[in-house]
Design an enzyme around this catalytic site. Structure first.
Site, mmCIF file in Angstrom:
data_model
loop_
_atom_site.group_PDB
_atom_site.id
_atom_site.type_symbol
_atom_site.label_atom_id
_atom_site.label_comp_id
_atom_site.label_asym_id
_atom_site.label_seq_id
_atom_site.Cartn_x
_atom_site.Cartn_y
_atom_site.Cartn_z
ATOM 1 N N TRP A 282 -120.975 -12.382 -21.074
ATOM 2 C CA TRP A 282 -121.772 -13.133 -20.090
ATOM 3 C C TRP A 282 -122.485 -12.193 -19.127
ATOM 4 C CZ3 TRP A 282 -119.529 -15.107 -14.915
ATOM 5 C CH2 TRP A 282 -118.541 -14.253 -14.447
ATOM 6 N N ASP A 283 -122.095 -10.909 -19.172
ATOM 7 C CA ASP A 283 -122.696 -9.879 -18.319
ATOM 8 C C ASP A 283 -124.228 -9.932 -18.404
ATOM 9 O OD1 ASP A 283 -120.047 -9.287 -19.061
ATOM 10 O OD2 ASP A 283 -120.257 -7.181 -18.605
ATOM 11 N N GLU B 285 -109.817 -13.343 -14.896
ATOM 12 C CA GLU B 285 -109.092 -13.457 -16.169
ATOM 13 C C GLU B 285 -107.576 -13.405 -16.020
ATOM 14 O OE1 GLU B 285 -110.856 -10.295 -18.446
ATOM 15 O OE2 GLU B 285 -112.466 -11.597 -19.150
ATOM 16 N N LYS C 159 -108.512 -11.175 -10.318
ATOM 17 C CA LYS C 159 -109.139 -9.950 -10.840
ATOM 18 C C LYS C 159 -110.533 -9.727 -10.256
ATOM 19 C CE LYS C 159 -110.593 -7.775 -15.186
ATOM 20 N NZ LYS C 159 -110.802 -7.953 -16.617
ATOM 21 N N GLN C 160 -111.324 -10.797 -10.196
ATOM 22 C CA GLN C 160 -112.731 -10.614 -9.815
ATOM 23 C C GLN C 160 -113.279 -11.892 -9.205
ATOM 24 O OE1 GLN C 160 -113.240 -10.162 -14.201
ATOM 25 N NE2 GLN C 160 -115.334 -10.790 -13.801
HETATM 26 C C1 BGC Z 1 -114.403 -8.768 -17.210
HETATM 27 C C2 BGC Z 1 -115.388 -9.744 -17.820
HETATM 28 C C3 BGC Z 1 -116.544 -8.962 -18.385
HETATM 29 C C4 BGC Z 1 -116.061 -7.914 -19.361
HETATM 30 C C5 BGC Z 1 -117.177 -7.035 -19.888
HETATM 31 C C6 BGC Z 1 -113.972 -7.760 -18.256
HETATM 32 O O1 BGC Z 1 -113.107 -6.811 -17.701
HETATM 33 O O2 BGC Z 1 -113.283 -9.442 -16.706
HETATM 34 O O3 BGC Z 1 -115.833 -10.655 -16.854
HETATM 35 O O4 BGC Z 1 -117.432 -9.823 -19.021
HETATM 36 O O5 BGC Z 1 -115.123 -7.073 -18.746
HETATM 37 O O6 BGC Z 1 -117.822 -6.365 -18.848
#
Ligand code: BGC
Length: 728
Positions: A325-326, A467, A580-581
């Protein structure tokens, strides 16, 4: 003002992997790690190819690294001089990130005197198949020199080797044709050269390398130069890839090094003309941001009309070279506003991989399109069921990213809409975009649940952007993005006459349009979106606020092993509010017009100390929201973190014995969004643009250009005044 150069003096073997990413050069077709020409696979050199993958046995499918056409090493007085084995007297590498030119200068002291190797290389921005290098040798004594150069087919792989057979061409133009294991793709590399001095060239094949070697004795301080060219084609590009690559070399030899470099630089300048961001008063920010944009240009698929970008760009095989999704949520804004053709290619890639997404949905018993969490060719989901290895048992852990991170389909819809809104190019909707949006809405429709007697729809058993908490119910971000998807599908269905006749007929034949309108209206109107509690906090998912409320330090102190995974069933963060984010913060950032500004601030203050920022995607979302809340000085460190993801050391590079480092294009794209939309306050309103800037302390001026709906605007913001000028 910045000088557009990164430099490293001294040599440290421990920084090989990090510098490989930081000094990367690329042109969207291939990325060449910032490693040295003499490195062999144990020092992680790679010419990473975009959009071509291979799988060997049970290993992860990963993108191919091409045979290395830059391979060169030097033997002096019978002794091979190369790093890291032979420590240098002086060593310097430099990246001109205005033009994607990598150079190195290394001097070794021998028993008889000092000898220096200088080289400069780039992968052409004009002809993306072409790599070009000038290699110079000079000494302060009569050195007996042998230079050995050619194509190294013994490439570094994480889950390889991918080439089952390798054929060599021992001719004046050297060649390698390698055939991949799984799909029998061919990768052809040809290499040619020209010296500025007469010499005899010996040709041969050794250790999976086809090589030339030349011998000469140096005159004192005379410069011995070899111009080298390599060209890569794969069987995905053309029928006879060896022929095409030889052809490229013939042309390059005629054109010469300086001309190739000139054309390459002009192509870069043309890109910067529309994309450079000037920040007066803060060189660190200007450097970090434009260096981020350098990476985005270096990985942009300008050579094709349907390809996306991997989460680690073209820096190697980490993250399986897969598209996340980046691209849509973090990178697409930059391309839409500076290079709409690239943005179109990114969006088209998703439209073209719709079939893969439909197959995935069907395999789980859902309708519509469930896009891959980690997308490769044709929409194949590269994400495995066991994505993490348990550090204690050494057994693969069941993770649910692939099955439960359902918000990915809404990112695809967001990408299509965002592209159309910014560029004004509606044609993509009639090229499959409209059907893709409808299929994504059908997917979310098939996920809706309703409790007995209730009116609201819920979505259960998902993973949100954070996540660490798996299989939760009613993740606010996911539910709101599902609602967004229903709304966008309704716009399509209600304005079906705006589409081409072909697309309209297709939609009418595939769907009962009136019934879909009824279903999606019901879904959009009744899907449950978590509301702030009495303290103003929006719960990230059902029950989140009842989890243990603790600090990141406490959670960290509970780790039994520093490499332990924080999420999943037994992770140290799973039963706590540590995330996490950015998750709720991303939701608020995207839909801030629906949320009261006091609530926005309360949530920022609540979630920030509870966020580990364990992903490089997190900082920019916080920064954007701090800007929206009118607190640019709090936004600034998050902006710098995002913009410096690849320029500053400190990123995660190893997970046990597996290399997981690479570049961070989502953070780069996020930094751009913060500069333009956050600090710059850029807003779109129909055909109009407006700005409501909030510059951080020290920024005297922010200027940039953007493309918006076929017009180009110059925007200049100072503390005193802000100006938007249409320049085309
Ligand atoms: C993140 C995801 C991201 C992926 C690739 C993961 O560590 O939690 O949101 O899409 O890395 O960058």
């Amino acid at each position: 003002m910045i000088d557009w150069k990164l430099k490293e003096t001294n040599y440290d073997e421990n920084r090989i992997a990090y510098l490989g990413n930081k000094f990367l050069i690329g042109n969207g077709y291939m990325g060449v790690r910032g490693t040295l020409a003499e490195y062999e696979k144990e020092h992680l050199p790679a010419i990473n190819l975009a959009g071509i993958y291979d799988r060997v046995g049970d290993g992860w499918r990963e993108p191919l690294n091409a045979p290395n056409g830059f391979f060169t090493c030097i033997v002096v007085d019978g002794k091979i001089l190369r790093l890291p084995e032979i420590p240098p007297k002086n060593h310097r590498i430099e990246l001109d990130y205005r033009h994607g030119i990598f150079s190195r200068s290394t001097t070794w002291k021998t028993d008889r005197g000092s000898i220096t190797v200088e080289s400069e290389r780039f992968v052409s921005m004009k002809n993306v198949h072409l790599g070009v290098m000038k290699y110079k040798v000079f000494a302060d004594f009569h050195a007996d020199v042998q230079v050995v150069y050619g194509i190294d087919a013994d490439v570094w792989d994480i889950n390889g080797p991918h080439y089952d057979s390798v054929e060599f061409v021992e001719d004046d133009v050297l060649g390698v044709v390698a055939t991949t294991h799984e799909k029998h793709y061919k990768v052809a590399v040809s290499a040619g050269d020209k010296t500025n001095f007469p010499c005899e060239k010996k040709i041969g094949t050794k250790d999976k390398k086809v090589l030339k070697s030349i011998n000469f004795v140096t005159d004192i301080n005379a410069s011995y130069e070899i111009d080298r060219y390599f060209s890569v084609y794969t069987s995905k590009d053309c029928g006879d890839c060896l022929y095409e690559s030889v052809n490229d070399i013939d042309k390059s030899l005629l054109c010469g090094y300086e001309d190739a470099k000139e054309v390459h630089k002009e192509t870069w300048e043309a890109l910067w003309k529309d994309s450079e961001v000037v920040i007066e008063g803060d060189d660190c920010a200007m450097e970090a941001l434009n260096y981020s944009l350098y990476h985005l240009h270096s990985i942009a698929p300008r050579h094709t009309d349907s390809l996306s970008i991997a989460a680690r760009g073209l820096s190697g095989q980490t993250y399986k070279g897969a598209v996340f999704w980046d691209t849509e949520m973090f990178m697409l804004d930059f391309y839409s506003m500076t290079n709409p053709a690239v943005a179109r290619s990114l969006v088209k890639y998703r439209i073209d991989s719709l079939e893969g997404a439909k197959e995935k949905a069907e395999s789980y018993g859902y309708k519509g399109a469930f896009y891959p969490w980690e997308s490769q060719e044709g929409g194949f989901d590269a994400c495995s069921d066991y994505n993490v290895v348990d550090v204690f048992t050494k057994r693969p852990m069941r993770t649910f990213f692939k099955d439960k991170q359902v918000h990915i389909s809404s990112a695809v819809v967001y990408g299509i809409r965002r592209y159309v809104d910014i560029t004004g190019d509606k044609s993509i909707l009639s090229e499959g975009g409209a059907v893709t949006i409808i299929e994504c809405a059908l997917f979310y429709y098939s996920l809706l649940l309703r409790r007995a007697g209730a009116t609201a729809y819920e979505i259960h058993d998902v993973i949100g952007p954070d996540e660490y908490h798996e299989r939760v119910n009613n993740n606010g971000y996911t539910n709101r993005m599902a609602k967004y998807t229903f709304e966008k599908a309704l716009e399509i269905l209600k304005n079906i006459n705006d589409l081409s006749e072909g697309e309209r007929n297709k939609i009418n034949s595939l769907y009962d349009v009136n019934k879909l309108i009824e279903q999606f209206e019901d879904a959009a109107g009744n899907i449950f979106i978590p509301k702030p509690d009495r303290n103003g906090i929006i719960p990230q998912f059902d029950g989140y606020l009842k989890l243990e409320d603790t600090t990141i330090d406490v959670v960290k102190s509970r780790l039994l092993d520093p490499k332990e995974y924080w999420g999943g069933a037994y992770g140290v963060a799973s039963q706590t509010q540590i995330i996490k984010q950015a998750d709720v913060v991303t939701l608020i950032s995207l839909f801030s017009n629906e949320i009261d500004s006091e609530i926005q601030k309360k949530n920022l203050n609540y979630y920030e100390p509870r966020t580990e920022h364990g992903s490089s995607l997190s900082a920019c979302m916080y920064s954007l929201l701090y800007c929206k809340c009118g607190i640019p000085d709090k936004a600034y460190p998050f902006f710098m973190k995002s913009a410096s993801a690849d320029i500053a050391p400190g990123g995660k590079e190893w997970a046990g014995l597996v290399y997981i480092g690479g570049t961070h294009p989502a953070a780069a794209g996020g930094a751009y969004m913060v500069a333009i939309k956050g600090f710059g306050g850029l807003q779109f309103n129909g055909d109009e643009i407006s700005i409501n800037p909030k510059l951080p302390k020290g920024w005297k001026k922010l200027s940039y250009k953007i493309k918006y709906r076929n017009k180009i605007y110059q925007i200049d913001i100072t503390e005193e005044k802000s100006e938007i000028k249409e320049i085309k």
